[in-house]
Design a protein around this motif. Structure first.
Motif, PDB file in Angstrom:
ATOM      1  N   GLN A   1       0.819  -1.211   0.000  1.00  0.00           N
ATOM      2  CA  GLN A   1       0.000   0.000   0.000  1.00  0.00           C
ATOM      3  C   GLN A   1       0.855   1.264   0.000  1.00  0.00           C
ATOM      4  O   GLN A   1       0.584   2.203  -0.748  1.00  0.00           O
ATOM      5  CB  GLN A   1      -0.920  -0.022   1.222  1.00  0.00           C
ATOM      6  CG  GLN A   1      -1.877   1.155   1.258  1.00  0.00           C
ATOM      7  CD  GLN A   1      -2.797   1.130   2.466  1.00  0.00           C
ATOM      8  OE1 GLN A   1      -2.665   0.276   3.347  1.00  0.00           O
ATOM      9  NE2 GLN A   1      -3.709   2.066   2.513  1.00  0.00           N
TER      10      GLN A   1
ATOM     11  N   HIS B   1       2.536   2.195  -3.356  1.00  0.00           N
ATOM     12  CA  HIS B   1       1.607   2.813  -4.305  1.00  0.00           C
ATOM     13  C   HIS B   1       1.200   4.222  -3.862  1.00  0.00           C
ATOM     14  O   HIS B   1       1.057   5.122  -4.696  1.00  0.00           O
ATOM     15  CB  HIS B   1       0.382   1.926  -4.517  1.00  0.00           C
ATOM     16  CG  HIS B   1       0.681   0.722  -5.340  1.00  0.00           C
ATOM     17  ND1 HIS B   1       0.970   0.792  -6.684  1.00  0.00           N
ATOM     18  CD2 HIS B   1       0.761  -0.582  -5.011  1.00  0.00           C
ATOM     19  CE1 HIS B   1       1.208  -0.424  -7.146  1.00  0.00           C
ATOM     20  NE2 HIS B   1       1.096  -1.272  -6.144  1.00  0.00           N
ATOM     21  N   THR B   2       1.035   4.412  -2.562  1.00  0.00           N
ATOM     22  CA  THR B   2       0.697   5.748  -2.054  1.00  0.00           C
ATOM     23  C   THR B   2       1.805   6.738  -2.391  1.00  0.00           C
ATOM     24  O   THR B   2       1.542   7.851  -2.860  1.00  0.00           O
ATOM     25  CB  THR B   2       0.462   5.689  -0.531  1.00  0.00           C
ATOM     26  OG1 THR B   2      -0.627   4.807  -0.266  1.00  0.00           O
ATOM     27  CG2 THR B   2       0.143   7.069   0.028  1.00  0.00           C
TER      28      THR B   2
ATOM     29  N   ALA C   1      -3.224   1.540  -4.260  1.00  0.00           N
ATOM     30  CA  ALA C   1      -3.037   1.633  -2.803  1.00  0.00           C
ATOM     31  C   ALA C   1      -4.324   1.266  -2.075  1.00  0.00           C
ATOM     32  O   ALA C   1      -4.288   0.553  -1.070  1.00  0.00           O
ATOM     33  CB  ALA C   1      -2.598   3.050  -2.414  1.00  0.00           C
TER      34      ALA C   1
END
Length: 104
Positions: free
Chosen positions: A73, A76-77, A99
């Motif tokens: 996560q 991707h964030t 995310a």
């Protein structure tokens, strides 16, 4: 004896927390030279470039973190934030969605 990679990582994070992204980048690069699969160091390297405002480097290093853990996560964030700052809304939205999927 050399400090462990984890100790080196902790030192790099200390530099980052003290507002020294260049020192953090140097230390993180040294860790990754020894262990290219050290995910937390790879993730942090992208974050340090982001903090400096070098969004292209943040994106490049972020994709390396994504390759190590495709469903992470935070990877991707970070990519979403860097792409938004770099002006690429479509890629930012793509990684924002990834995310959210990863958080489920």
């Amino acid at each position: 004896m050399m400090p462990s990679l984890q100790d080196q990582y902790d030192d790099a994070m200390y530099e980052f927390s003290m507002g020294n992204p260049d020192a953090a980048i140097e230390k993180l690069r040294a860790i990754l030279a020894e262990d290219p699969a050290f995910f937390d160091a790879q993730l942090a390297l992208g974050g340090a470039y982001y903090a400096k405002g070098d969004y292209q480097a943040a994106i490049a290093e972020g994709h390396k973190a994504e390759q190590l853990k495709p469903h992470d996560q935070l990877a991707h964030t970070n990519l979403s934030r860097a792409y938004m700052k770099a002006g690429n809304k479509i890629k930012a939205e793509h990684h924002g969605l990834q995310a959210r999927i990863a958080s489920d």
